[in-house]
Design an enzyme around this catalytic site. Structure first.
Site, PDB file in Angstrom:
ATOM      1  N   CYS A   1      10.973  -6.820  -0.250  1.00 30.46           N
ATOM      2  CA  CYS A   1      10.082  -7.692  -1.037  1.00 30.46           C
ATOM      3  C   CYS A   1      10.573  -9.141  -1.051  1.00 30.46           C
ATOM      4  O   CYS A   1       9.776 -10.056  -1.168  1.00 30.46           O
ATOM      5  CB  CYS A   1       9.888  -7.152  -2.441  1.00 30.46           C
ATOM      6  SG  CYS A   1      11.427  -6.814  -3.284  1.00 30.46           S
TER       7      CYS A   1
ATOM      8  N   GLU B   1       7.926  -5.214 -10.543  1.00 32.63           N
ATOM      9  CA  GLU B   1       8.553  -5.872  -9.386  1.00 32.63           C
ATOM     10  C   GLU B   1       7.591  -5.718  -8.226  1.00 32.63           C
ATOM     11  O   GLU B   1       7.546  -4.669  -7.578  1.00 32.63           O
ATOM     12  CB  GLU B   1       9.869  -5.173  -9.032  1.00 32.63           C
ATOM     13  CG  GLU B   1      10.919  -5.222 -10.094  1.00 32.63           C
ATOM     14  CD  GLU B   1      11.573  -6.571 -10.202  1.00 32.63           C
ATOM     15  OE1 GLU B   1      11.243  -7.480  -9.411  1.00 32.63           O
ATOM     16  OE2 GLU B   1      12.409  -6.728 -11.099  1.00 32.63           O
TER      17      GLU B   1
HETATM   18  P1  NAD Z   1       0.548   1.000  -1.529  1.00 29.76           P
HETATM   19  O1  NAD Z   1       0.017  -0.143  -2.273  1.00 29.76           O
HETATM   20  O2  NAD Z   1      -0.350   2.177  -1.292  1.00 29.76           O
HETATM   21  O3  NAD Z   1       1.832   1.617  -2.280  1.00 29.76           O
HETATM   22  C1  NAD Z   1       2.930   0.867  -2.702  1.00 29.76           C
HETATM   23  C2  NAD Z   1       3.853   1.819  -3.481  1.00 29.76           C
HETATM   24  O4  NAD Z   1       3.205   2.228  -4.679  1.00 29.76           O
HETATM   25  C3  NAD Z   1       4.140   3.128  -2.745  1.00 29.76           C
HETATM   26  O5  NAD Z   1       5.461   3.496  -2.981  1.00 29.76           O
HETATM   27  C4  NAD Z   1       3.195   4.145  -3.366  1.00 29.76           C
HETATM   28  O6  NAD Z   1       3.701   5.464  -3.348  1.00 29.76           O
HETATM   29  C5  NAD Z   1       3.086   3.641  -4.774  1.00 29.76           C
HETATM   30  N1  NAD Z   1       1.806   3.919  -5.392  1.00 29.76           N
HETATM   31  C6  NAD Z   1       0.581   3.759  -4.849  1.00 29.76           C
HETATM   32  N2  NAD Z   1      -0.382   4.051  -5.734  1.00 29.76           N
HETATM   33  C7  NAD Z   1       0.260   4.424  -6.884  1.00 29.76           C
HETATM   34  C8  NAD Z   1      -0.184   4.825  -8.168  1.00 29.76           C
HETATM   35  N3  NAD Z   1      -1.480   4.884  -8.489  1.00 29.76           N
HETATM   36  N4  NAD Z   1       0.765   5.135  -9.091  1.00 29.76           N
HETATM   37  C9  NAD Z   1       2.078   5.046  -8.811  1.00 29.76           C
HETATM   38  N5  NAD Z   1       2.550   4.656  -7.624  1.00 29.76           N
HETATM   39  C10 NAD Z   1       1.653   4.343  -6.667  1.00 29.76           C
HETATM   40  O7  NAD Z   1       1.060   0.443  -0.175  1.00 29.76           O
HETATM   41  P2  NAD Z   1       2.061   0.939   0.937  1.00 29.76           P
HETATM   42  O8  NAD Z   1       1.306   1.088   2.221  1.00 29.76           O
HETATM   43  O9  NAD Z   1       2.920   2.091   0.534  1.00 29.76           O
HETATM   44  O10 NAD Z   1       2.971  -0.349   1.008  1.00 29.76           O
HETATM   45  C11 NAD Z   1       2.383  -1.525   1.474  1.00 29.76           C
HETATM   46  C12 NAD Z   1       2.540  -2.679   0.582  1.00 29.76           C
HETATM   47  O11 NAD Z   1       3.236  -2.359  -0.613  1.00 29.76           O
HETATM   48  C13 NAD Z   1       3.384  -3.724   1.257  1.00 29.76           C
HETATM   49  O12 NAD Z   1       2.572  -4.593   1.974  1.00 29.76           O
HETATM   50  C14 NAD Z   1       4.072  -4.410   0.128  1.00 29.76           C
HETATM   51  O13 NAD Z   1       3.271  -5.450  -0.338  1.00 29.76           O
HETATM   52  C15 NAD Z   1       4.106  -3.413  -0.967  1.00 29.76           C
HETATM   53  N6  NAD Z   1       5.440  -2.859  -1.191  1.00 29.76           N
HETATM   54  C16 NAD Z   1       6.267  -3.593  -1.968  1.00 29.76           C
HETATM   55  C17 NAD Z   1       7.541  -3.134  -2.202  1.00 29.76           C
HETATM   56  C18 NAD Z   1       8.495  -3.919  -3.041  1.00 29.76           C
HETATM   57  O14 NAD Z   1       9.695  -3.719  -2.925  1.00 29.76           O
HETATM   58  N7  NAD Z   1       8.015  -4.793  -3.933  1.00 29.76           N
HETATM   59  C19 NAD Z   1       7.956  -1.934  -1.643  1.00 29.76           C
HETATM   60  C20 NAD Z   1       7.077  -1.193  -0.857  1.00 29.76           C
HETATM   61  C21 NAD Z   1       5.798  -1.674  -0.655  1.00 29.76           C
END
Ligand code: NAD
Length: 475
Positions: free
Chosen positions: A283, A249
């Protein structure tokens, strides 16, 4: 006021004992709320072994008995909704009423899966020869590793936990380290409802270290991730190495199409309220607004009026319409969207800057006159910034709406049945709301296409995501 944070492994809450960890920050104040322990490698191995052992017990527990425990957990979550909502608002920032609604919907999701798990029917296919029975069965896949982000601390974990448990799987969930309390409270409800040890395990840590330890483990048979597209691609690749099932997702950039035959002010009221929910950190948040030119001035005026009228503040304060962003990364991102838009001729109708001198507040923002290739029109905003632009024809707007690699959610407003059908068919998206924003319910599939991911959560699809199909030919 907040909650005690701990890992939950093999039926026991675990913290301290020399584990590393990090502070959880209240985004409304920037101050620490509590300390969160991280799982060590030994903890992760313990969780894997416990989930594997418990799978034998849980898969042979009848769907009827599984559902009783799950429904008890849902009842406990409802009883505790006020407290859990306060925990969530403190760690994540969203206004308390939004938090409470999230917690109650989470309880509904558990109930839905508890019931649907009892209907995981197979079928008998007529055989080609006399006396042959051809049986199609659904079996739980096994141990699940799930990873959830910070924007819905209870709702996102519950979709994965309830789907897995209803199917007869066991699960290790790594919830967000930035908003861990909602999931801790959720897991407490399952533990207090009598879930056997090892069926549900909760861990925290350095995200990459945890996922790179759990996903390759031969004990893990399925992964489910909600989060950004780059991380989703990385985790899907790890899963592919072991040919493991995956539900992804990921992000979206949801177009909103307002046709001239719709009431522009009614449409603005509905979609503006939806846009600024959780400060746009959703999202399926509406993020690109295309309004047919005859209606453009009226829609823009009403939408901007709504954004101007939103009261920004601590989500725990009465009357707060929008809380802070969940972390400072979102503040930097909003500034970068606004600056790029301004450089490219965009006009700020309202907002456009940070707010206050503590916490992570950004004003509800409306931008017009931005080109289609600007940052805000092409990258997921994940924040309270709304670009609104005009369009002329159906074909033109469909092309613009479908021009990005995202395909999670889309919305349209029209008074014409024919246009409603045509736009529903033409939009490339996993979910389309036509004169409606109700695209996320326990009973209906929730998921994207294109780079927004694959697989669905919710609905029967969400249950089958945790099951393997087995065919038995019995002579
Ligand atoms: P990010 O890409 O660093 O992380 C997104 C999520 O993934 C976080 O919860 C993080 O803890 C987790 N994550 C990161 N690297 C991981 C790994 N290697 N293994 C497992 N989990 C990992 O970005 P962010 O600054 O936390 O969020 C920004 C972007 O993330 C937003 O712009 C949005 O696009 C996306 N996001 C999407 C949703 C959603 O509901 N689809 C939710 C939160 C963030």
């Amino acid at each position: 006021m907040y909650t005690d944070l701990a890992l939950y492994i093999d039926g026991k809450w675990r913290s301290g004992e020399g584990r590393k960890g990090e502070d959880v920050i209240n985004p409304a104040t920037g101050k620490a709320l509590a300390h969160l322990p991280h799982a060590s490698k030994a903890d992760l191995d313990h969780a894997l072994a416990a989930a594997d052992k418990a799978f034998a017990v849980w898969k042979s527990t009848s769907a009827y008995d599984r559902s009783k425990i799950m429904r008890k957990a849902a009842d406990l979550l409802r009883e505790r909704a006020d407290h859990v909502a306060r925990v969530q608002t403190q760690e994540q920032g969203k206004p308390y009423p939004e938090s409470r609604a999230e917690v109650l919907t989470s309880a509904d999701i558990i109930d839905w899966y508890a019931e649907e798990g009892r209907r995981a029917y197979g079928r008998i296919v007529p055989g080609r020869q006399k006396g042959v029975r051809q049986i199609v069965m659904q079996e739980p896949v096994g141990v699940v590793a799930a990873f959830t982000p910070w924007n819905f601390p209870t709702l996102t974990p519950v979709r994965k936990i309830a789907g897995a448990l209803a199917a007869g799987c066991t699960i290790i969930i790594k919830a967000s380290e930035e908003t861990p309390g909602g999931c801790v409270e959720l897991v407490k409800c399952f533990a207090d409802a009598g879930l056997p040890a090892g069926v549900l395990n909760l861990v925290f840590g350095v995200p990459a270290e945890v996922s790179e330890h759990l996903i390759p483990s031969p004990l893990v048979k399925k992964i489910s991730f909600t989060g950004s597209i780059p991380v989703g691609k990385h985790l899907a690749a790890l899963a592919a190495k072991g040919m493991k099932k995956a539900t992804m997702e990921l992000g979206g950039h949801s177009p909103v199409v307002v046709f001239a035959d719709a009431d522009p002010e009614k449409a603005a009221d509905v979609i503006a309220a939806f846009k600024y929910r959780n400060a746009g950190q959703v999202c399926i948040s509406p993020t690109r607004f295309y309004v047919q030119e005859q209606s453009y001035p009226k829609f823009l005026a009403r939408f901007t009026e709504y954004a101007k009228g939103l009261k920004l503040g601590d989500g725990m304060e009465k009357g707060t319409g929008m809380g802070p962003l969940a972390n400072p990364r979102r503040l930097d991102a909003m500034e970068s969207f606004v600056n790029d838009a301004k450089e490219r001729g965009g006009k700020i109708q309202t907002g456009g800057s940070r707010h206050g001198n503590q916490g992570f507040f950004f004003q509800p923002t409306v931008i017009t006159d931005v080109p289609d290739d600007s940052k805000i029109m092409t990258q997921e905003p994940f924040g309270p910034v709304a670009p609104i632009v005009p369009f002329k024809t159906f074909d033109e707007v469909v092309e613009r709406a479908n021009s990005l690699e995202f395909g999670l959610a889309a919305y349209a407003f029209t008074a014409s049945g024919a246009t409603a059908t045509a736009i529903g068919d033409a939009i490339q998206s996993g979910m389309v709301g036509v004169n409606s924003v109700a695209i996320s319910t326990p009973e209906t599939p929730f998921g994207g296409i294109k780079e927004s991911g694959y697989g669905s959560e919710g609905g029967v699809e969400g249950l089958h995501a945790y099951m393997n199909t087995k065919f038995i030919s019995q002579a």
